[in-house]
Design an enzyme around this catalytic site. Structure first.
Site, PDB file in Angstrom:
ATOM      1  N   ASP A 104      49.751  64.942  59.175  1.00  0.00           N
ATOM      2  CA  ASP A 104      49.171  66.069  59.907  1.00  0.00           C
ATOM      3  C   ASP A 104      47.654  65.912  59.971  1.00  0.00           C
ATOM      4  O   ASP A 104      47.057  65.181  59.190  1.00  0.00           O
ATOM      5  CB  ASP A 104      49.538  67.403  59.246  1.00  0.00           C
ATOM      6  CG  ASP A 104      49.035  67.498  57.819  1.00  0.00           C
ATOM      7  OD1 ASP A 104      49.211  66.527  57.062  1.00  0.00           O
ATOM      8  OD2 ASP A 104      48.424  68.524  57.462  1.00  0.00           O
TER       9      ASP A 104
ATOM     10  N   GLU B 249      49.431  68.642  54.642  1.00  0.00           N
ATOM     11  CA  GLU B 249      48.347  68.469  53.681  1.00  0.00           C
ATOM     12  C   GLU B 249      47.136  69.304  54.058  1.00  0.00           C
ATOM     13  O   GLU B 249      46.488  69.912  53.207  1.00  0.00           O
ATOM     14  CB  GLU B 249      47.948  66.990  53.596  1.00  0.00           C
ATOM     15  CG  GLU B 249      47.122  66.660  52.358  1.00  0.00           C
ATOM     16  CD  GLU B 249      45.606  66.652  52.583  1.00  0.00           C
ATOM     17  OE1 GLU B 249      44.899  66.418  51.605  1.00  0.00           O
ATOM     18  OE2 GLU B 249      45.136  66.897  53.710  1.00  0.00           O
TER      19      GLU B 249
END
Ligand code: NAG
Ligand code: NAG
Ligand code: NAG
Ligand code: NAG
Ligand code: NAG
Length: 849
Positions: free
Chosen positions: A476, A543
């Site tokens: 991400d 994250e």
């Protein structure tokens, strides 16, 4: 008629072109673009380097692998007009508007010869070097072709610097040339140039080795070819501004060409600007867009076509394809039968130079223009997006990264959940292409975790002893903010763009580049049957939003994943752009929201404001003020007492960093005297931030807001316990608020926490990592910590009872999370090499200890 030098004077807007019926248009994205600070008039590509001849007179050298700017060859005081490599690539020949030829040794970049002619010959448009005859041929503005044979010892007196052309005043050529413009002479102090070449041998062309009026016009281009009639002999083909092409026999004894033995092919009035050849065919680019194709063996014109609207300035041939580049900035690709296969806009301006090179199975086309750029294009036959068997070359890594970057895997925005899913499944398919086991681990309504496992082939009796390395990373990214009005992106954030040896795009450095480098490293080991242990990957998709759902999902799949011996991650940066590093510590973090509310609605300040009414915002200001002293010290009781004391060994690591920066400034500002203090406060001491204070109601100045909220965070360090800090923060705020005797309500919520992480820089993982980094970068890495936090690291260590080690891949200037995030190509490639070695050597290192 164009004079190459005149071209420079045009601005970079393409000449207005009449409408053409275009058969086929291909959009092409360059693999890479390199800025050269001036027009690029000549390009030569060897197996290692790209040589760019610039308007300023420097030959810029770039690594073919990483596009790093390697150095500048300084030997000319006029714009470079031609470059030619000898067949064995050991020599580079350059010619320029300063009437000089330089010969460079490509291994050492030294200038071995400087050659000039007796009189003013003007610009030297073309050069060719025969390795076989050790002879050099040049074609000049004054219509002559001249040569120098290095086999014959020069019996004339050594040339003196006084007769060097730069010491002569140009008589004829300082006057205006055709088109009314003089050859632009860059403001170069030629004595500097001479100085830098003082080791080289200066030689003068023998007046006997000159063919005058070789063409009735400038000699624009020449090629050395194998003779069609005499085996083993070479011929010279030259093209002139008069529209003629001449074929010259070369006397292999003396290297001489003889006018009486030349053959002339005439292509009419259009000047011959460029030539390329394959087999017996000669492809010529002419003024006014004409391309003529000759059979050199039969010396007959085969075809003449209108290839472009503007002058055809470059011609390149390979196998069955021909590429022509024109003054309008377009490249056209032709089949052998001269069907148009495609065209694309390569430069904003004129295309002045091109070359083609096969690099690791790909055909790369290099074009240079007066937009000051070299662009690199992949012109090999395009395979599908997914080649059947993943090749593990660097190019494959780049094209996979380009694809991964194109997915907008912004975790905390539901708009992009489909992109996240596609990013995750791309990773899954890459693992599977490499023969690894892979599937997606679901998280509670969040983006899935990509699981991958590489397992060495079975060897009876060994499995039970085999170690397992866990690589942790994330796919991400943080939002690129490309829709915000003041964003500074110079490229499309989700279209990876190669520029000046960097790759630009959201996520290239944080963390997609390093993740793919690790997967490719493991994949290559698997393909080469070199795996020495199991390698497990956990690549999460949350994250950047605090790894939500990661812990629970990993715990649920613990038995399936584990056991784990070592944890590796690659999710931070070097201290600057030069010194490679390994990271052994991260700070933890506590994010909290503080809210103060009154039970009344928003009020009008003129009507209702009074000493008695306790305003929530004033309470908030007073409360936040209690958190720190006037000097900025955090006032939570017991907070600083929990910080671990520094040991001499730790201090020594800071000293090493200070030494590294003794000769240069740290990030351009902090002097080494203050560096230790600066780094310690970022890495090993806690800090407090108030991110935001917000009020209810409209924002005009007549309202008393009924509530106020603030977002604060604490970065915590060893040995501050997360739970203690959280409790002490909360109770401190409540206690302080109680002393206000305010009727308002205080609410504190802890939004997100992360443990600090401190690795053991002396353990095997760090020893292996540091040794390998030193091998690959040829420089001892610095041991550093990070001020930021990665929630998963400490959790994974505790969950699997294994130690983590952290390899920062990118440079400090990578601008992760900011506009223009980037990663240097060399860092990406070297990170892959490092991880490959660590994956392989870490388990072996364990054996003999
Ligand atoms: C450079 O020289 C090589 C021979 O070494 C020749 O094959 C090639 O065509 C030349 N290129 C140019 C641009 O003159
Ligand atoms: C070209 O230069 C040569 C010397 O390099 C000279 O001998 C010759 O006369 C010149 N030719 C013309 C046409 O100026
Ligand atoms: C600020 O507070 C208002 C009212 O409580 C709320 O609507 C708004 O979303 C908050 N803004 C931010 C940026 O937190
Ligand atoms: C305050 O702002 C609101 C909304 O923008 C507006 O309707 C109102 O008239 C303003 N009040 C004053 C006193 O300016
Ligand atoms: C901080 O929290 C810990 C754990 O709850 C508690 O034992 C300690 O007394 C607190 N310290 C202070 C100064 O409140």
């Amino acid at each position: 008629m164009w004079n190459h030098s005149d071209l420079l004077l045009l601005n970079s807007s393409p000449a207005a072109s009449a409408s053409v019926a275009v058969v086929d248009t291909n959009e092409q994205t360059p693999l890479h673009r390199v800025h050269c600070g001036g027009s690029v008039l000549a390009i030569a590509v060897s197996s290692d380097h790209i040589y760019a001849g610039t308007q300023g007179g420097d030959i810029m050298v770039f690594s073919l692998d990483t596009y790093d700017h390697v150095r500048d060859l300084k030997g000319h005081s006029g714009c470079i007009l031609a470059l030619n490599l000898s067949q064995d690539e050991s020599l580079l020949v350059s010619s320029a508007g300063d009437a000089i030829i330089n010969i460079w040794r490509t291994k050492t970049f030294e200038n071995v010869h400087r050659i000039y002619s007796t009189f003013d010959i003007g610009d030297i448009f073309c050069v060719a070097y025969s390795s076989k005859l050790s002879s050099l041929y040049l074609g000049a503005q004054n219509t002559s072709i001249q040569w120098y044979d290095f086999r014959s010892t020069d019996k004339r007196p050594r040339a003196s610097l006084k007769s060097h052309p730069s010491r002569r005043s140009h008589r004829f050529f300082d006057s205006l040339g055709p088109g009314g413009s003089a050859t632009p002479q860059p403001p170069v102090d030629s004595s500097d140039v001479l100085e830098s070449c003082h080791e080289s041998q200066l030689v003068e062309i023998d007046p006997l080795n000159i063919v005058q009026y070789a063409h009735f016009g400038y000699v624009y281009c020449m090629l050395l070819l194998q003779s069609f009639t005499k085996e083993g002999e070479e011929i010279l083909v030259s093209g002139g501004g008069d529209g003629s092409i001449k074929i010259w026999e070369i006397d292999s004894e003396t290297s001489a060409i003889k006018p009486e033995k030349s053959k002339t092919l005439s292509s009419g009035d259009s000047g011959v600007l460029c030539m390329a050849t394959r087999d017996q065919f000669l492809y010529c680019g002419l003024t006014d867009g004409e391309i003529s194709i000759w059979d050199l063996d039969g010396q007959a014109l085969i075809r003449s076509i209108k290839g472009h609207q503007d002058d055809v300035l470059t011609m390149t041939v390979r196998d069955n394809c021909i590429w022509s580049g024109s003054a309008s900035g377009y490249v056209r690709k032709w089949s052998q039968r001269f069907e148009l296969l495609g065209r694309w806009k390569a430069h904003d301006g004129l295309i002045l130079a091109s070359d083609l090179k096969s690099v690791k199975g790909r055909d790369l086309y290099f074009s240079g223009g007066n937009d000051d750029c070299i662009s690199v294009w992949d012109v090999s036959c395009q395979e599908d997006d997914f080649p059947a068997a993943y090749r593990t070359t660097e190019d494959e890594l780049l094209s996979t990264l380009r694809k991964l970057v194109s997915y907008r895997t912004v975790a905390n925005d539901p708009k992009f959940s489909e992109d996240c899913r596609q990013g995750a499944s791309l990773l899954k398919s890459i693992f599977r292409q490499f023969g690894a086991q892979s599937f997606l681990i679901p998280t509670d309504n969040r983006n899935p975790i990509v699981f991958g496992r590489f397992t060495p082939p079975e060897t009876p009796g060994v499995e039970s002893k085999r170690q397992t390395i866990l690589f942790y990373g994330h796919y991400d990214v943080i939002s690129a903010g490309e829709d915000t009005p003041n964003n500074q992106w110079i490229t499309e954030p989700f279209e990876m763009t190669g520029m000046n040896s960097y790759l630009y795009g959201r996520g290239v450095s944080d963390n997609k580049g390093p993740v793919l480098a690790a997967i490719f490293a493991a994949g290559e080991l698997a393909q080469n049957n070199q795996l020495t242990c199991n390698i497990v990957f956990l690549i999460e998709g949350e994250e950047e939003s605090g790894s939500r759902g990661f812990k629970e999902a990993v715990q649920k799949y613990h038995d399936f994943i584990g056991p784990i011996d070592w944890i590796l991650l690659a999710n931070s940066y070097w201290l600057d752009d030069e010194a490679p590093c390994v990271t052994y510590g991260l700070r933890g973090v506590v994010h909290a929201s503080v809210e103060i509310q009154s039970d009344r609605p928003d009020l009008h300040s003129g009507v209702d404001g009074s000493r008695e009414s306790r305003e929530p915002v004033i309470d908030m200001v007073n409360l936040l003020a209690k958190l720190t002293s006037d000097g900025g010290k955090i006032m939570i009781p017991g907070f600083h007492e929990m910080v671990r004391a520094i040991t001499p060994a730790e201090e020594a690591m800071y000293t090493e960093i200070e030494n590294e920066f003794s000769s240069r400034l740290f990030r351009g500002s902090i002097t080494s005297g203050r560096l230790k203090e600066h780094l310690m406060s970022r890495w090993r001491y806690p800090s407090l931030t108030i991110h935001r204070v917000n009020v209810s109601g409209p924002t005009n100045a007549t309202i008393i807001p009924r509530s106020a909220s603030a977002a604060i965070s604490l970065r915590i360090v060893p040995d501050q316990k997360l739970s203690t800090v959280t409790e002490n923060l909360t109770s401190f705020l409540y206690n302080q608020f109680a002393t206000f005797s305010s009727p308002n309500q205080l609410k504190i919520s802890i939004d997100h926490v992360s443990e600090w992480w401190l690795g053991d820089p002396l353990n095997k993982a760090f020893k292996t990592l540091a040794r390998v980094v030193e091998e690959v970068w040829e420089k001892k890495p610095l041991f550093i910590r990070e001020g930021g936090s990665i929630p998963a690291v400490r959790f994974l260590e505790m969950e699997f009872g294994a130690s983590a080690a952290h390899l920062p891949c990118g440079q400090a200037s990578d601008a992760a999370h900011l506009d223009n995030e980037r990663m240097r190509v060399a860092n990406l490639y070297k990170s892959k090499t490092i991880m490959k070695k660590v994956f392989r050597e870490l388990p072996l290192e364990g054996v003999d200890v």
